[in-house]
Design an enzyme around this catalytic site. Structure first.
Site, PDB file in Angstrom:
ATOM      1  N   GLU A  31       0.851  -1.085   0.074  1.00  0.00           N
ATOM      2  CA  GLU A  31      -0.009  -0.104  -0.087  1.00  0.00           C
ATOM      3  C   GLU A  31       1.012   1.093  -0.010  1.00  0.00           C
ATOM      4  O   GLU A  31       2.032   1.269   0.459  1.00  0.00           O
ATOM      5  CB  GLU A  31      -1.108   0.093   1.303  1.00  0.00           C
ATOM      6  N   HIS A  33       2.782   4.711   1.018  1.00  0.00           N
ATOM      7  CA  HIS A  33       3.062   5.210   2.507  1.00  0.00           C
ATOM      8  C   HIS A  33       3.448   6.639   1.917  1.00  0.00           C
ATOM      9  O   HIS A  33       4.630   7.129   2.333  1.00  0.00           O
ATOM     10  CB  HIS A  33       4.376   4.233   2.820  1.00  0.00           C
ATOM     11  N   ASP A  42       5.126  -2.069   5.309  1.00  0.00           N
ATOM     12  CA  ASP A  42       4.774  -3.264   6.087  1.00  0.00           C
ATOM     13  C   ASP A  42       5.207  -4.528   6.059  1.00  0.00           C
ATOM     14  O   ASP A  42       5.506  -5.042   7.123  1.00  0.00           O
ATOM     15  CB  ASP A  42       3.096  -3.299   6.018  1.00  0.00           C
ATOM     16  N   HIS A 117       1.008  -4.748   9.454  1.00  0.00           N
ATOM     17  CA  HIS A 117      -0.300  -3.868   8.940  1.00  0.00           C
ATOM     18  C   HIS A 117      -1.252  -3.813   9.743  1.00  0.00           C
ATOM     19  O   HIS A 117      -1.922  -4.704  10.035  1.00  0.00           O
ATOM     20  CB  HIS A 117      -0.571  -4.565   7.620  1.00  0.00           C
ATOM     21  N   GLU A 119      -4.442  -2.910   9.489  1.00  0.00           N
ATOM     22  CA  GLU A 119      -5.828  -3.580   9.304  1.00  0.00           C
ATOM     23  C   GLU A 119      -5.792  -4.922   9.437  1.00  0.00           C
ATOM     24  O   GLU A 119      -6.922  -5.654   9.302  1.00  0.00           O
ATOM     25  CB  GLU A 119      -6.258  -2.904   7.918  1.00  0.00           C
ATOM     26  N   HIS A 172       0.739   6.109  10.244  1.00  0.00           N
ATOM     27  CA  HIS A 172       0.789   5.423   8.954  1.00  0.00           C
ATOM     28  C   HIS A 172       1.704   6.435   8.129  1.00  0.00           C
ATOM     29  O   HIS A 172       1.283   7.620   7.904  1.00  0.00           O
ATOM     30  CB  HIS A 172      -0.523   5.414   8.121  1.00  0.00           C
ATOM     31  N   GLU A 177       7.096   4.566  11.418  1.00  0.00           N
ATOM     32  CA  GLU A 177       7.280   4.031  10.413  1.00  0.00           C
ATOM     33  C   GLU A 177       8.395   4.517   9.735  1.00  0.00           C
ATOM     34  O   GLU A 177       9.438   3.866   9.033  1.00  0.00           O
ATOM     35  CB  GLU A 177       6.151   3.727   9.426  1.00  0.00           C
TER      36      GLU A 177
END
Length: 267
Positions: A31, A33, A42, A117, A119, A172, A177
């Site tokens: 995804e 970032h 991730d 991750h 989710e 995020h 991160e």
């Protein structure tokens, strides 16, 4: 470190480790970032933590699961950006269920799922529950964890020394991160593109279809400014120590006699 990855082993080398090693399954996502970090953040973080743990205990790292559950707008940017490739919840649950079933059939008794991750967790838990809910024995045992739940609270003021901590959903592509990526894979971080973009007031509800105006065009939910490799090192060492602590409690874990410095995980 290549000898700890199942993908680099022959089947006989792999089989020889089943009885006295932990199996670590890294699970990430693909995804966006933001403009400064790659799509595989991730996955990279989950795998690098697995390496860090495997430096201290006898472990084999299974091939990383590189796709995850749907990115949500207020915790990952959602499906609004090219490169974000999502799985339905039932697909992820079935995938993890099938993979774990195969590993248990190989004889693994101690399995750690290392999630990177936000989710993913509910669907990883569902897979584990469906697989082992009728088991009467203590082993095989599967532990599910992630990095954000294993940061000691006393470390947060050091990490968020310049800006307020607004919760893990907002982190995020932000300070934690970005700092970990600066530590793990600095060559993949575009420091000159780190932005102050973010959501002013995160909604307390979800909307379907998602609003295209909820988050900035950069995809960032919160600022990545003040990120450093040193903060990344502090996070990684703290989290790894805390994870190893509960592995020793839950599993029969043999510590290695020779310790390798944390810098080796970058090699």
């Amino acid at each position: 470190m290549s000898q700890i990855f199942a993908r680099n082993m022959t089947w006989k080398e792999y089989q020889a480790k089943v009885e006295d090693h932990i199996l670590i399954l890294p699970v990430g996502s693909t995804e966006q970032h933001g403009p400064h970090l790659p799509l595989g953040v991730d996955c990279i973080i989950a795998e690098k933590y697995s390496e860090s743990i495997a430096e201290k205990v006898k472990a084999v790292i299974a091939p990383t699961i590189t796709y995850g559950y749907k990115s949500q707008p207020a915790s990952g940017g959602g499906p609004l950006f090219p490169g974000t490739v999502d799985l339905n919840g039932s697909t992820l649950t079935s995938l993890i269920y099938d993979v774990l079933k195969e590993f248990i059939a190989d004889g693994w008794k101690n399995i750690l799922i290392m999630s990177g991750h936000y989710e993913n967790d509910a669907f990883l838990a569902e897979a584990c529950d469906l697989l082992l809910r009728d088991q009467k024995e203590e082993f095989p045992k599967i532990l599910l964890s992630n990095w954000w739940d294993n940061i000691s609270p006393e470390l947060l003021p050091t990490i968020f020394d310049e800006v307020e901590f607004k919760g893990w959903a907002m982190e995020h592509a932000a300070i934690t991160e970005t700092s970990m990526m600066m530590y793990f894979t600095p060559d993949l971080v575009h420091e000159d593109l780190i932005t102050d973009d973010g959501i002013e007031n995160a909604p307390t509800y979800q909307r379907f279809p998602p609003s295209k105006n909820l988050i900035p065009a950069s995809g960032c939910l919160y600022t990545g400014k003040s990120s450093t490799a040193e903060k990344g090192r502090l996070i990684v060492e703290n989290v790894s120590t805390n994870i190893i602590s509960f592995l020793k409690k839950e599993f029969t874990v043999e510590r290695k006699e020779i310790y390798v410095t944390n810098s080796s995980i970058n090699k």
